[in-house]
Write a protein that holds these residues in place. Structure first.
Motif, PDB file in Angstrom:
ATOM      1  N   ALA A 141      30.812 -67.187   2.969  1.00 17.81           N
ATOM      2  CA  ALA A 141      30.768 -65.741   3.179  1.00 17.81           C
ATOM      3  C   ALA A 141      31.634 -65.058   2.136  1.00 17.81           C
ATOM      4  CB  ALA A 141      31.278 -65.402   4.574  1.00 17.81           C
ATOM      5  N   VAL A 142      30.999 -64.225   1.309  1.00 15.05           N
ATOM      6  CA  VAL A 142      31.739 -63.495   0.272  1.00 15.05           C
ATOM      7  C   VAL A 142      32.227 -62.184   0.883  1.00 15.05           C
ATOM      8  CG1 VAL A 142      31.631 -62.451  -2.017  1.00 15.05           C
ATOM      9  CG2 VAL A 142      30.371 -64.569  -1.548  1.00 15.05           C
ATOM     10  N   THR A 143      33.498 -62.152   1.225  1.00 11.95           N
ATOM     11  CA  THR A 143      34.068 -61.008   1.945  1.00 11.95           C
ATOM     12  C   THR A 143      34.761 -60.012   1.022  1.00 11.95           C
ATOM     13  OG1 THR A 143      35.972 -62.426   2.426  1.00 11.95           O
ATOM     14  CG2 THR A 143      34.325 -62.185   4.155  1.00 11.95           C
ATOM     15  N   LYS A 144      34.581 -60.171  -0.286  1.00 12.83           N
ATOM     16  CA  LYS A 144      35.153 -59.211  -1.236  1.00 12.83           C
ATOM     17  C   LYS A 144      34.707 -57.790  -0.881  1.00 12.83           C
ATOM     18  CE  LYS A 144      31.375 -59.230  -4.552  1.00 12.83           C
ATOM     19  NZ  LYS A 144      30.773 -59.845  -5.719  1.00 12.83           N
ATOM     20  N   ASN A 145      35.601 -56.853  -1.062  1.00 16.05           N
ATOM     21  CA  ASN A 145      35.324 -55.434  -0.771  1.00 16.05           C
ATOM     22  C   ASN A 145      35.055 -55.148   0.706  1.00 16.05           C
ATOM     23  OD1 ASN A 145      35.452 -55.070  -3.564  1.00 16.05           O
ATOM     24  ND2 ASN A 145      33.248 -55.333  -3.787  1.00 16.05           N
ATOM     25  N   LEU A 173      30.243 -77.710 -10.604  1.00 13.43           N
ATOM     26  CA  LEU A 173      29.994 -76.561 -11.464  1.00 13.43           C
ATOM     27  C   LEU A 173      29.597 -75.341 -10.644  1.00 13.43           C
ATOM     28  CD1 LEU A 173      27.832 -78.204 -14.308  1.00 13.43           C
ATOM     29  CD2 LEU A 173      30.338 -77.979 -14.193  1.00 13.43           C
ATOM     30  N   MET A 174      29.881 -74.181 -11.218  1.00 11.65           N
ATOM     31  CA  MET A 174      29.495 -72.906 -10.606  1.00 11.65           C
ATOM     32  C   MET A 174      28.797 -72.056 -11.657  1.00 11.65           C
ATOM     33  SD  MET A 174      30.597 -69.459 -10.568  1.00 11.65           S
ATOM     34  CE  MET A 174      31.609 -68.357  -9.610  1.00 11.65           C
ATOM     35  N   GLY A 175      27.805 -71.282 -11.219  1.00  4.93           N
ATOM     36  CA  GLY A 175      27.148 -70.390 -12.165  1.00  4.93           C
ATOM     37  C   GLY A 175      26.415 -69.266 -11.471  1.00  4.93           C
ATOM     38  N   MET A 219      23.070 -66.440  -4.626  1.00  3.66           N
ATOM     39  CA  MET A 219      23.657 -65.267  -3.983  1.00  3.66           C
ATOM     40  C   MET A 219      22.585 -64.647  -3.092  1.00  3.66           C
ATOM     41  SD  MET A 219      25.721 -64.197  -7.500  1.00  3.66           S
ATOM     42  CE  MET A 219      25.739 -62.474  -7.193  1.00  3.66           C
ATOM     43  N   SER A 220      22.857 -63.454  -2.556  1.00  2.00           N
ATOM     44  CA  SER A 220      21.945 -62.876  -1.550  1.00  2.00           C
ATOM     45  C   SER A 220      20.482 -62.809  -1.992  1.00  2.00           C
ATOM     46  CB  SER A 220      22.415 -61.472  -1.168  1.00  2.00           C
ATOM     47  OG  SER A 220      23.621 -61.559  -0.434  1.00  2.00           O
ATOM     48  N   ASP A 221      20.258 -62.496  -3.276  1.00  2.00           N
ATOM     49  CA  ASP A 221      18.874 -62.281  -3.699  1.00  2.00           C
ATOM     50  C   ASP A 221      18.159 -63.544  -4.167  1.00  2.00           C
ATOM     51  OD1 ASP A 221      18.982 -59.577  -3.171  1.00  2.00           O
ATOM     52  OD2 ASP A 221      19.772 -59.098  -5.171  1.00  2.00           O
ATOM     53  N   VAL A 240      26.242 -71.982  -1.326  1.00  2.00           N
ATOM     54  CA  VAL A 240      25.698 -70.677  -1.701  1.00  2.00           C
ATOM     55  C   VAL A 240      26.725 -69.617  -1.343  1.00  2.00           C
ATOM     56  CG1 VAL A 240      23.261 -71.332  -1.572  1.00  2.00           C
ATOM     57  CG2 VAL A 240      24.415 -70.516   0.484  1.00  2.00           C
ATOM     58  N   ARG A 241      26.834 -68.600  -2.199  1.00  2.00           N
ATOM     59  CA  ARG A 241      27.865 -67.563  -2.032  1.00  2.00           C
ATOM     60  C   ARG A 241      27.182 -66.260  -1.639  1.00  2.00           C
ATOM     61  NH1 ARG A 241      28.233 -69.501  -7.315  1.00  2.00           N
ATOM     62  NH2 ARG A 241      27.581 -67.416  -7.941  1.00  2.00           N
ATOM     63  N   ILE A 242      27.299 -65.901  -0.370  1.00  2.00           N
ATOM     64  CA  ILE A 242      26.494 -64.802   0.158  1.00  2.00           C
ATOM     65  C   ILE A 242      27.373 -63.642   0.630  1.00  2.00           C
ATOM     66  CG2 ILE A 242      24.670 -64.146   1.764  1.00  2.00           C
ATOM     67  CD1 ILE A 242      23.782 -66.395  -0.045  1.00  2.00           C
ATOM     68  N   GLY A 243      27.126 -62.470   0.068  1.00  2.79           N
ATOM     69  CA  GLY A 243      27.815 -61.257   0.499  1.00  2.79           C
ATOM     70  C   GLY A 243      26.869 -60.325   1.228  1.00  2.79           C
ATOM     71  N   ARG A 244      26.096 -59.562   0.460  1.00  2.00           N
ATOM     72  CA  ARG A 244      25.296 -58.468   1.026  1.00  2.00           C
ATOM     73  C   ARG A 244      24.384 -58.888   2.171  1.00  2.00           C
ATOM     74  NH1 ARG A 244      21.926 -56.981  -3.133  1.00  2.00           N
ATOM     75  NH2 ARG A 244      22.542 -58.969  -4.012  1.00  2.00           N
ATOM     76  N   ALA A 245      23.779 -60.039   2.075  1.00  2.00           N
ATOM     77  CA  ALA A 245      22.828 -60.449   3.129  1.00  2.00           C
ATOM     78  C   ALA A 245      23.528 -60.652   4.475  1.00  2.00           C
ATOM     79  CB  ALA A 245      22.103 -61.725   2.721  1.00  2.00           C
TER      80      ALA A 245
HETATM   81  C1  LIG Z   1      29.847 -60.775  -5.161  1.00  2.00           C
HETATM   82  C2  LIG Z   1      29.592 -62.169  -5.551  1.00  2.00           C
HETATM   83  C3  LIG Z   1      28.702 -62.962  -4.820  1.00  2.00           C
HETATM   84  C4  LIG Z   1      27.905 -62.444  -3.627  1.00  2.00           C
HETATM   85  O1  LIG Z   1      26.925 -61.568  -4.059  1.00  2.00           O
HETATM   86  P1  LIG Z   1      25.855 -60.922  -3.020  1.00  2.00           P
HETATM   87  O2  LIG Z   1      24.782 -60.469  -3.929  1.00  2.00           O
HETATM   88  O3  LIG Z   1      26.577 -59.825  -2.321  1.00  2.00           O
HETATM   89  O4  LIG Z   1      25.423 -61.998  -2.111  1.00  2.00           O
HETATM   90  C5  LIG Z   1      28.544 -64.278  -5.214  1.00  2.00           C
HETATM   91  N1  LIG Z   1      29.222 -64.790  -6.264  1.00  2.00           N
HETATM   92  C6  LIG Z   1      30.084 -64.065  -6.989  1.00  2.00           C
HETATM   93  C7  LIG Z   1      30.776 -64.690  -8.126  1.00  2.00           C
HETATM   94  C8  LIG Z   1      30.296 -62.734  -6.657  1.00  2.00           C
HETATM   95  O5  LIG Z   1      31.136 -61.997  -7.400  1.00  2.00           O
END
Ligand SMILES: *Cc1c(COP(=O)(O)O)cnc(C)c1O
Length: 222
Positions: free
Chosen positions: A32-36, A161-163, A197-199, A212-217
């Motif tokens: 869960a990407v909780t930034k912002n 790795l991350m990308g 990411m979300s999309d 997987v790094r998910i924020g908006r979804a």
């Molecule tokens: C913000 C961010 C995400 C999450 O993006 P969403 O489109 O909100 O899911 C994933 N990875 C990185 C590096 C980000 O900065």
């Protein structure tokens, strides 16, 4: 939609993507990407059962970690944003996994700070897949050259790795970038692959993402 419902939906889409390509859902971790997002949202995510929290700024993570109102003892904290060398010390203190190691110099600084506290810091190497999406990351053609030097640092453990793929209208267009990252990861014989990411996370899962790094979804309200 509540956060619980959004988590369940995203998890179901991950499970379906796994089924399509013959993977087991437990091979993919939902971060869960909780930034912002305010700290209350972070607390709600943990209450809902997620155990992987990703932030992109050291200061923000520090503040939220000190204010979170739920028990976070089992939570793994992930740093996914660009990290300046002068923040390496705080990052080592705060994060279980640093995804955004993008230079030998930064790796050396993290190693130094980790060694000082007796920690072995788990890291990922960020690869620069697309100029549109990010200006950070190790260029793919330089990865194999810096890899041995970073692996030799005793207080680091390179886990994968991350990308980031470019922002596209159709997630299928992100797929070749994910495939490329997986091939690089395979060549280095590393276990972890942080992408999606979300999309575009379903394509990332099909191409082998382990995180997987998910924020908006997770946080959209409709
Ligand atoms: C913000 C961010 C995400 C999450 O993006 P969403 O489109 O909100 O899911 C994933 N990875 C990185 C590096 C980000 O900065």
């Amino acid at each position: 939609m509540s956060i619980e419902e959004n988590i369940a939906r995203v998890q179901e889409r991950i499970d379906q993507a796994c089924r399509r390509c013959g993977r087991a859902p437990h091979e993919v971790r939902l971060l869960a990407v909780t930034k912002n997002q305010p700290v209350e949202v972070l607390s709600a995510v943990v209450r809902a059962g997620l155990r992987d929290i990703a932030e992109n700024k050291v200061q923000e993570a520090l503040l939220k970690k000190s204010r979170v109102s739920v028990d976070t003892s089992g939570v793994r904290w992930h740093m996914i944003g660009h990290l300046q060398t002068n923040k390496a010390k705080d990052a080592v203190r705060l994060f279980d996994l640093i995804h955004s190691v993008d230079s030998l110099r930064l790796a050396q600084e993290i190693d130094k700070q980790a060694a000082r506290t007796g920690k072995v810091q788990d890291i990922l190497l960020e690869v620069h897949l697309s100029a549109e999406e990010s200006k950070y990351g190790i260029p793919p053609e330089q990865l194999e050259a810096v890899f041995p030097d970073i692996c030799a640092l005793p207080a680091l453990r390179v886990c994968g790795l991350m990308g980031m793929a470019p922002v596209v209208n159709d997630p299928e267009q992100a797929r070749p970038y994910f495939r490329r990252l997986r091939e690089l990861r395979d060549r280095l014989k590393l276990p972890e692959l942080s992408m999606g990411m979300s999309d575009d996370f379903e394509a990332a899962v099909e191409e082998g993402a382990t995180m997987v790094r998910i924020g908006r979804a997770l946080f959209k309200e409709e």
